[in-house]
Write a protein that holds these residues in place. Sequence first.
Motif, mmCIF file in Angstrom:
data_model
loop_
_atom_site.group_PDB
_atom_site.id
_atom_site.type_symbol
_atom_site.label_atom_id
_atom_site.label_comp_id
_atom_site.label_asym_id
_atom_site.label_seq_id
_atom_site.Cartn_x
_atom_site.Cartn_y
_atom_site.Cartn_z
ATOM 1 N N ASP A 99 2.194 4.192 0.572
ATOM 2 C CA ASP A 99 1.624 5.286 -0.225
ATOM 3 C C ASP A 99 2.120 5.291 -1.672
ATOM 4 O OD1 ASP A 99 4.135 5.995 0.602
ATOM 5 O OD2 ASP A 99 3.514 7.739 1.766
ATOM 6 N N GLY A 100 2.687 4.184 -2.117
ATOM 7 C CA GLY A 100 3.082 4.066 -3.528
ATOM 8 C C GLY A 100 3.242 2.598 -3.874
ATOM 9 N N LEU A 101 2.863 2.244 -5.110
ATOM 10 C CA LEU A 101 2.941 0.833 -5.520
ATOM 11 C C LEU A 101 3.737 0.690 -6.811
ATOM 12 C CD1 LEU A 101 -0.624 -0.792 -5.367
ATOM 13 C CD2 LEU A 101 1.369 -1.371 -3.963
ATOM 14 N N VAL A 102 4.536 -0.377 -6.883
ATOM 15 C CA VAL A 102 5.198 -0.739 -8.137
ATOM 16 C C VAL A 102 4.628 -2.096 -8.552
ATOM 17 C CG1 VAL A 102 7.395 -1.351 -9.238
ATOM 18 C CG2 VAL A 102 7.311 0.536 -7.581
ATOM 19 N N ILE A 103 4.045 -2.125 -9.740
ATOM 20 C CA ILE A 103 3.380 -3.337 -10.219
ATOM 21 C C ILE A 103 4.140 -3.873 -11.422
ATOM 22 C CG2 ILE A 103 1.256 -4.248 -11.283
ATOM 23 C CD1 ILE A 103 0.758 -1.195 -9.386
ATOM 24 N N ILE A 104 4.670 -5.078 -11.286
ATOM 25 C CA ILE A 104 5.399 -5.695 -12.399
ATOM 26 C C ILE A 104 4.460 -6.727 -13.022
ATOM 27 C CG2 ILE A 104 7.512 -6.930 -13.056
ATOM 28 C CD1 ILE A 104 8.639 -5.995 -10.235
#
Length: 327
Positions: A99-104
């Motif tokens: 339910d959450g994304l970290v996009i580098i």
Amino acid sequence: MGNTIQNIAVLTSGGDSPGMNAAIRAAVRTGIYNGLNVFGIYRGYQGMLDDDIVKMESRSVANIIQRGGTILKTARCKDFRTSEGRQRGYDNLKKRNIDGLVIIGGDGSFKGAEIFSKEFDIPCIGIPGTIDKDMAGTDFTIGFDTAVNTAVEAIDKIRDTADAHDRLFVVEVMGRDAGYIALHSGIATGAENILIPETKTNMDELVESLTEKEKRQKLVNLVVVAEGDDFGGGAEVGQILKQKLPNADIRVCILGHIQRGGSPTCLDRLIASRMGYHAVECLVEGRFNVMVGIVNNKMSYLPLSQAVKVKDKFNKDWLKIVKILAS
Ligand code: F6P
């Protein structure tokens, strides 16, 4: 969307940059510290669509802070630009209740994240990872410092051989749309001329200044060119100079992808660790759909919709400094 994130995933997307691993490590460990389940998605959005997703533990990110590249691999994914593709990605996330994304990544990756977060109920946080440094909302992007130091080390070596043979060297550094690597590495290595995409290159002026230096037998002449200069990259500029300066002994060196690899510098590890930590804190605190940046050494949070490439962030005085110092 509420403040109830429990399962997050991290991915790296677009061109890799040294320090991405340090950011992955920080995001994974901050997630675990906050009691979240953390997943890693391989090959950016492509892995999301292909269901290439693994659970990450604290040990999964051991011994990577010093490594270039990205343990999660990276890719540019055409299918994520279609709504069918994004639906497939969402379905794969939902299987695991992510339910959450970290996009580098860079601006293209953030554009995808912004669309995705609007279509589905998945908040996204961006971390700027690009050697090009040309992002709005941050003084630093992960990888720039390492890339520019790699370029400086290489140009210093070129200077030795240029000096030994009294040669003029045209050195091409990376930067399809941005001149930061050229400008920083050029000033730091004492380059006589620096050509960047942000300014119009005046070839006559360049030839004139090199001719004047030729006349007074200046020992070393270095021209640093960003690959995206309006005259082309090093090969094109070298070709023109060979025609215009037939007496000069000219060589061209293209540094290329060595600038994208290698062990990250202290600065890149530090900003990656700070950004990775704060990206997860954003998800935990309910600050959604922003890019985490650093401005004046403080964390800054820019809406993903504004996290785009910017062209004119560099200080114009720097070009004046180049001219004066290279006399
Ligand atoms: O990472 C940004 C960048 O280094 C640009 O400056 C360069 O033009 C581009 O990547 C090249 O990337 P690739 O070889 O992956 O297409």
